[in-house]
Design a protein around this motif. Sequence first.
Motif, mmCIF file in Angstrom:
data_model
loop_
_atom_site.group_PDB
_atom_site.id
_atom_site.type_symbol
_atom_site.label_atom_id
_atom_site.label_comp_id
_atom_site.label_asym_id
_atom_site.label_seq_id
_atom_site.Cartn_x
_atom_site.Cartn_y
_atom_site.Cartn_z
ATOM 1 N N TYR A 53 0.841 -1.194 0.000
ATOM 2 C CA TYR A 53 0.000 0.000 0.000
ATOM 3 C C TYR A 53 0.875 1.242 0.000
ATOM 4 N N ASN A 54 0.366 2.298 -0.594
ATOM 5 C CA ASN A 54 0.970 3.624 -0.487
ATOM 6 C C ASN A 54 0.089 4.437 0.445
ATOM 7 N N GLU A 85 5.060 2.230 14.372
ATOM 8 C CA GLU A 85 6.046 3.185 13.865
ATOM 9 C C GLU A 85 5.670 4.594 14.304
ATOM 10 N N SER A 86 6.691 5.411 14.528
ATOM 11 C CA SER A 86 6.496 6.858 14.681
ATOM 12 C C SER A 86 7.633 7.528 13.926
ATOM 13 N N ARG A 87 7.310 8.673 13.343
ATOM 14 C CA ARG A 87 8.326 9.334 12.527
ATOM 15 C C ARG A 87 7.982 10.807 12.362
ATOM 16 N N ASP A 119 4.821 1.439 -0.954
ATOM 17 C CA ASP A 119 4.854 -0.032 -0.982
ATOM 18 C C ASP A 119 4.945 -0.636 0.424
ATOM 19 N N TYR A 120 4.157 -0.101 1.324
ATOM 20 C CA TYR A 120 4.163 -0.582 2.714
ATOM 21 C C TYR A 120 3.304 -1.833 2.828
ATOM 22 N N ARG A 121 3.831 -2.817 3.521
ATOM 23 C CA ARG A 121 3.074 -4.041 3.777
ATOM 24 C C ARG A 121 2.696 -4.075 5.260
ATOM 25 N N PHE A 122 1.403 -4.079 5.497
ATOM 26 C CA PHE A 122 0.914 -4.154 6.871
ATOM 27 C C PHE A 122 1.189 -5.553 7.413
ATOM 28 N N PRO A 123 1.492 -5.655 8.722
ATOM 29 C CA PRO A 123 1.865 -6.953 9.293
ATOM 30 C C PRO A 123 0.783 -8.030 9.152
ATOM 31 N N SER A 146 -7.239 21.730 6.936
ATOM 32 C CA SER A 146 -7.585 20.328 7.174
ATOM 33 C C SER A 146 -6.368 19.445 6.943
ATOM 34 N N VAL A 147 -6.409 18.280 7.568
ATOM 35 C CA VAL A 147 -5.352 17.286 7.432
ATOM 36 C C VAL A 147 -6.018 15.926 7.330
ATOM 37 N N GLY A 148 -5.388 15.022 6.594
ATOM 38 C CA GLY A 148 -5.962 13.696 6.446
ATOM 39 C C GLY A 148 -4.965 12.726 5.878
ATOM 40 N N ILE A 149 -5.466 11.518 5.597
ATOM 41 C CA ILE A 149 -4.632 10.502 4.974
ATOM 42 C C ILE A 149 -5.422 9.790 3.875
ATOM 43 N N THR A 150 -4.673 9.218 2.948
ATOM 44 C CA THR A 150 -5.224 8.314 1.941
ATOM 45 C C THR A 150 -4.378 7.051 1.979
ATOM 46 N N VAL A 151 -5.047 5.900 1.977
ATOM 47 C CA VAL A 151 -4.371 4.613 1.887
ATOM 48 C C VAL A 151 -4.817 4.002 0.562
ATOM 49 N N GLU A 152 -3.846 3.704 -0.304
ATOM 50 C CA GLU A 152 -4.145 3.166 -1.636
ATOM 51 C C GLU A 152 -3.397 1.862 -1.855
ATOM 52 N N LYS A 153 -4.017 0.976 -2.615
ATOM 53 C CA LYS A 153 -3.297 -0.203 -3.073
ATOM 54 C C LYS A 153 -2.200 0.282 -4.012
ATOM 55 N N ALA A 154 -0.987 -0.199 -3.797
ATOM 56 C CA ALA A 154 0.127 0.201 -4.666
ATOM 57 C C ALA A 154 -0.091 -0.419 -6.038
ATOM 58 N N ILE A 155 0.149 0.367 -7.061
ATOM 59 C CA ILE A 155 -0.032 -0.101 -8.427
ATOM 60 C C ILE A 155 1.200 -0.866 -8.848
#
Length: 158
Positions: A53-54, A85-87, A119-123, A146-155
């Motif tokens: 995922y991206n 994770e934290s960053r 290309d993150y893989r969730f555990p 505003s602030v937010g996130i999008t989680v997408e399947k990596a192409i």
Amino acid sequence: MKQLSLLMVTLLLVLSCDTNAVYKEYTDIDDGKWYIKNAPTFTFEIKDASIPYNIYYNLRNSLSYGYYNLYLTRYLRDADGKEIESRLDELILMDPKTGRPNGDGLGDLFDHKFLMKRDYRFPKPGKYTMQIKQYMRQDPLLNIQSVGITVEKAISTN
């Protein structure tokens, strides 16, 4: 003329769809004043942990924002609340030399989409939570809408 307007609205809706998005959410910042203690949290479900995922930051700021950049701290936690994770990340909202805004603008507002993880893989499948805190010296930080996130399947490029 009415048909043309309807066609344009339909076209915008089709083009704005994220077909690979499994989650997309924003939190509005009250009065454009982002306090350090205000840490928006986004909870989403990953059904297939076998694919990458991206993950993106989504941000909207006004042109009156006083800096060219924005430091954010992100915290990714699993369903049990365990921190994965934290960053600290730096987002560049405007060209540091010219002050020209990055992102897509309409009037005084600019929307940004910054890659957070590629290309993150969730555990494992399940629910995850992303918490985002502003990490600037100013409290409140002004002109963040505003602030937010999008989680997408990596192409896949294969």
